[in-house]
Design a protein around this motif. Structure first.
Motif, PDB file in Angstrom:
ATOM      1  N   ALA A  80       4.061   3.404 -12.998  1.00 43.33           N
ATOM      2  CA  ALA A  80       3.691   3.187 -11.593  1.00 43.33           C
ATOM      3  C   ALA A  80       4.270   1.881 -11.076  1.00 43.33           C
ATOM      4  O   ALA A  80       4.111   0.828 -11.698  1.00 43.33           O
ATOM      5  CB  ALA A  80       2.174   3.175 -11.456  1.00 43.33           C
TER       6      ALA A  80
ATOM      7  N   GLU B 167       3.669   5.909  -7.691  1.00 41.21           N
ATOM      8  CA  GLU B 167       2.726   4.799  -7.824  1.00 41.21           C
ATOM      9  C   GLU B 167       1.533   5.119  -8.721  1.00 41.21           C
ATOM     10  O   GLU B 167       0.516   4.423  -8.667  1.00 41.21           O
ATOM     11  CB  GLU B 167       2.247   4.362  -6.436  1.00 41.21           C
ATOM     12  CG  GLU B 167       3.364   3.888  -5.525  1.00 41.21           C
ATOM     13  CD  GLU B 167       4.115   2.686  -6.066  1.00 41.21           C
ATOM     14  OE1 GLU B 167       3.475   1.820  -6.714  1.00 41.21           O
ATOM     15  OE2 GLU B 167       5.343   2.592  -5.849  1.00 41.21           O
ATOM     16  N   THR B 168       1.651   6.153  -9.543  1.00 37.86           N
ATOM     17  CA  THR B 168       0.635   6.424 -10.557  1.00 37.86           C
ATOM     18  C   THR B 168       1.350   6.785 -11.851  1.00 37.86           C
ATOM     19  O   THR B 168       2.540   7.049 -11.867  1.00 37.86           O
ATOM     20  CB  THR B 168      -0.298   7.584 -10.146  1.00 37.86           C
ATOM     21  OG1 THR B 168       0.473   8.784  -9.982  1.00 37.86           O
ATOM     22  CG2 THR B 168      -1.030   7.282  -8.849  1.00 37.86           C
ATOM     23  N   GLY B 169       0.587   6.791 -12.940  1.00 37.50           N
ATOM     24  CA  GLY B 169       1.194   7.139 -14.220  1.00 37.50           C
ATOM     25  C   GLY B 169       1.680   5.918 -14.973  1.00 37.50           C
ATOM     26  O   GLY B 169       1.499   4.767 -14.534  1.00 37.50           O
TER      27      GLY B 169
ATOM     28  N   TYR C  25       5.095   3.766   2.345  1.00 39.96           N
ATOM     29  CA  TYR C  25       4.764   2.416   1.892  1.00 39.96           C
ATOM     30  C   TYR C  25       4.582   1.477   3.078  1.00 39.96           C
ATOM     31  O   TYR C  25       5.278   1.598   4.088  1.00 39.96           O
ATOM     32  CB  TYR C  25       5.886   1.842   1.022  1.00 39.96           C
ATOM     33  CG  TYR C  25       6.117   2.532  -0.302  1.00 39.96           C
ATOM     34  CD1 TYR C  25       5.467   2.101  -1.455  1.00 39.96           C
ATOM     35  CD2 TYR C  25       7.004   3.595  -0.396  1.00 39.96           C
ATOM     36  CE1 TYR C  25       5.702   2.715  -2.671  1.00 39.96           C
ATOM     37  CE2 TYR C  25       7.238   4.221  -1.610  1.00 39.96           C
ATOM     38  CZ  TYR C  25       6.585   3.774  -2.744  1.00 39.96           C
ATOM     39  OH  TYR C  25       6.816   4.390  -3.958  1.00 39.96           O
TER      40      TYR C  25
ATOM     41  N   LEU D   3       4.609  11.129  -9.458  1.00 40.93           N
ATOM     42  CA  LEU D   3       4.075  10.266  -8.407  1.00 40.93           C
ATOM     43  C   LEU D   3       4.559   8.836  -8.646  1.00 40.93           C
ATOM     44  O   LEU D   3       4.279   8.256  -9.700  1.00 40.93           O
ATOM     45  CB  LEU D   3       2.551  10.306  -8.384  1.00 40.93           C
ATOM     46  CG  LEU D   3       1.926  11.660  -8.022  1.00 40.93           C
ATOM     47  CD1 LEU D   3       0.402  11.590  -8.136  1.00 40.93           C
ATOM     48  CD2 LEU D   3       2.334  12.084  -6.611  1.00 40.93           C
TER      49      LEU D   3
ATOM     50  N   ARG E 288      11.994   4.484 -13.520  1.00 39.39           N
ATOM     51  CA  ARG E 288      11.258   5.747 -13.617  1.00 39.39           C
ATOM     52  C   ARG E 288      12.191   6.891 -13.990  1.00 39.39           C
ATOM     53  O   ARG E 288      11.897   7.705 -14.881  1.00 39.39           O
ATOM     54  CB  ARG E 288      10.549   6.056 -12.294  1.00 39.39           C
ATOM     55  CG  ARG E 288       9.367   5.143 -11.994  1.00 39.39           C
ATOM     56  CD  ARG E 288       8.775   5.403 -10.618  1.00 39.39           C
ATOM     57  NE  ARG E 288       8.515   6.810 -10.384  1.00 39.39           N
ATOM     58  CZ  ARG E 288       9.174   7.552  -9.488  1.00 39.39           C
ATOM     59  NH1 ARG E 288      10.129   7.014  -8.729  1.00 39.39           N
ATOM     60  NH2 ARG E 288       8.871   8.824  -9.338  1.00 39.39           N
TER      61      ARG E 288
ATOM     62  N   ASP F 247       0.865  -1.171   0.000  1.00 35.48           N
ATOM     63  CA  ASP F 247       0.000   0.000   0.000  1.00 35.48           C
ATOM     64  C   ASP F 247       0.905   1.226   0.000  1.00 35.48           C
ATOM     65  O   ASP F 247       1.986   1.211   0.602  1.00 35.48           O
ATOM     66  CB  ASP F 247      -0.915   0.028   1.224  1.00 35.48           C
ATOM     67  CG  ASP F 247      -1.947  -1.076   1.207  1.00 35.48           C
ATOM     68  OD1 ASP F 247      -2.447  -1.393   0.112  1.00 35.48           O
ATOM     69  OD2 ASP F 247      -2.251  -1.615   2.287  1.00 35.48           O
ATOM     70  N   SER F 248       0.470   2.284  -0.662  1.00 33.91           N
ATOM     71  CA  SER F 248       1.294   3.488  -0.703  1.00 33.91           C
ATOM     72  C   SER F 248       0.411   4.726  -0.676  1.00 33.91           C
ATOM     73  O   SER F 248      -0.760   4.688  -1.056  1.00 33.91           O
ATOM     74  CB  SER F 248       2.157   3.509  -1.968  1.00 33.91           C
ATOM     75  OG  SER F 248       1.348   3.599  -3.133  1.00 33.91           O
ATOM     76  N   HIS F 249       1.002   5.805  -0.203  1.00 36.11           N
ATOM     77  CA  HIS F 249       0.314   7.095  -0.186  1.00 36.11           C
ATOM     78  C   HIS F 249       1.346   8.178  -0.425  1.00 36.11           C
ATOM     79  O   HIS F 249       2.321   8.301   0.317  1.00 36.11           O
ATOM     80  CB  HIS F 249      -0.385   7.323   1.151  1.00 36.11           C
ATOM     81  CG  HIS F 249      -1.020   8.685   1.270  1.00 36.11           C
ATOM     82  ND1 HIS F 249      -2.119   9.064   0.528  1.00 36.11           N
ATOM     83  CD2 HIS F 249      -0.680   9.760   2.029  1.00 36.11           C
ATOM     84  CE1 HIS F 249      -2.439  10.306   0.827  1.00 36.11           C
ATOM     85  NE2 HIS F 249      -1.582  10.761   1.734  1.00 36.11           N
ATOM     86  N   SER F 250       1.140   8.974  -1.490  1.00 41.01           N
ATOM     87  CA  SER F 250       2.076  10.037  -1.845  1.00 41.01           C
ATOM     88  C   SER F 250       1.488  11.406  -1.551  1.00 41.01           C
ATOM     89  O   SER F 250       0.273  11.624  -1.679  1.00 41.01           O
ATOM     90  CB  SER F 250       2.447   9.959  -3.336  1.00 41.01           C
ATOM     91  OG  SER F 250       3.190   8.808  -3.633  1.00 41.01           O
TER      92      SER F 250
ATOM     93  N   THR G 149       6.467   9.706  -0.160  1.00 36.32           N
ATOM     94  CA  THR G 149       5.606   8.526  -0.311  1.00 36.32           C
ATOM     95  C   THR G 149       5.855   7.554   0.825  1.00 36.32           C
ATOM     96  O   THR G 149       6.997   7.188   1.098  1.00 36.32           O
ATOM     97  CB  THR G 149       5.868   7.814  -1.654  1.00 36.32           C
ATOM     98  OG1 THR G 149       5.714   8.741  -2.732  1.00 36.32           O
ATOM     99  CG2 THR G 149       4.903   6.653  -1.841  1.00 36.32           C
TER     100      THR G 149
END
Length: 252
Positions: A171, A166-168, A136, A164, A178, A106-109, A134
């Protein structure tokens, strides 16, 4: 010869009783006050003795409940190696399976986060410069096995598709791939491991006890010009994972 500290002597006797099966796995031990009275020592000595056995993984403290004989947990192996993703590492050559590698997370940026002073120093930027942060939580077979918080300077990624992690389009592909997509070539990864004790927040997320041993790894990734492009703090519970570093030998 110096005499053994009283708490170590008490811890040794308790260890013998535990290993002999006097208390079954998962069973609660008598209170610390009662054990202190039994051994004729102060409560502080007993506290330190039991804390030592908690550190050694024989006991676990449960807030508001007491101290219990810990259920043995298999330590999963995590290999830190530059060869890990190339299929040529020691584990691959020996046919051994790397155990404990995360298979979900799980991740949150957050974007435009001012860099704290310590993070800024590691990234070679000024305190307050904007970063993407971010957090994790990594899982192996549904069990929490690692926490991580990473920081990337927005001066490098702002306005790109990889701002970001974990998006794009890339990800979850990792820092190396990246950064390569925007023309930044990674050349060096530096990791500094340090033993530590789990904080309350870390213990809650990892499902361990406050004060349990953890391994903290400070990682910084540099590009081919020696510029730091990402830094991260990883927290790995000692009771859950065995961290193995693999190094290649220089060929003459």
């Amino acid at each position: 010869m110096p005499r053994e500290a009283p708490y170590l002597a008490v811890a040794g006797v308790l260890r013998t009783r535990i290993l002999a099966g006097e208390w079954e796995i998962g069973e609660r031990l008598p209170s610390r006050a009662r054990l202190a009275e039994e051994y004729g020592v102060g409560r502080n000595v007993m506290q330190r003795a039991m804390d030592r056995l908690i550190t050694d993984g024989l006991l676990e403290g449960r807030t508001g409940s007491g101290t219990y004989v810990r259920i043995p947990r298999e330590r999963l192996r995590l290999i830190r190696s530059r060869h890990r993703d190339r299929g040529g590492g020691a584990a691959a050559r020996s046919g051994a399976r790397e155990r404990g590698r995360a298979n979900a997370w799980d991740s949150h940026s957050q974007v435009r986060v001012p860099a704290p002073e310590e993070v800024a120093e590691r990234l070679g930027i000024s305190p307050g410069d904007l970063c993407v942060s971010t957090r994790y939580e990594f899982l192996a077979d549904g069990q929490p096995v690692q926490l991580s918080e990473s920081w990337e300077p927005m001066a490098i990624t702002d306005g790109t598709p990889i701002v970001l992690p974990e998006t794009g389009p890339l990800a979850g592909k990792g820092v190396v791939e990246r950064m390569r997509s925007i023309g930044v070539v990674i050349s060096t990864v530096v990791e500094v491991p340090r033993p530590a004790r789990a904080t309350g927040a870390q213990a809650h997320l990892l499902g361990i006890s406050v004060g349990d041993l953890v391994l903290q790894i400070e990682r910084t990734i540099y590009d081919s010009d020696g510029r730091p492009v990402e830094t991260a703090d990883m927290v790995i519970p000692d009771a859950r994972r065995e961290v193995v570093y693999e190094f290649g030998a220089d060929r003459p």
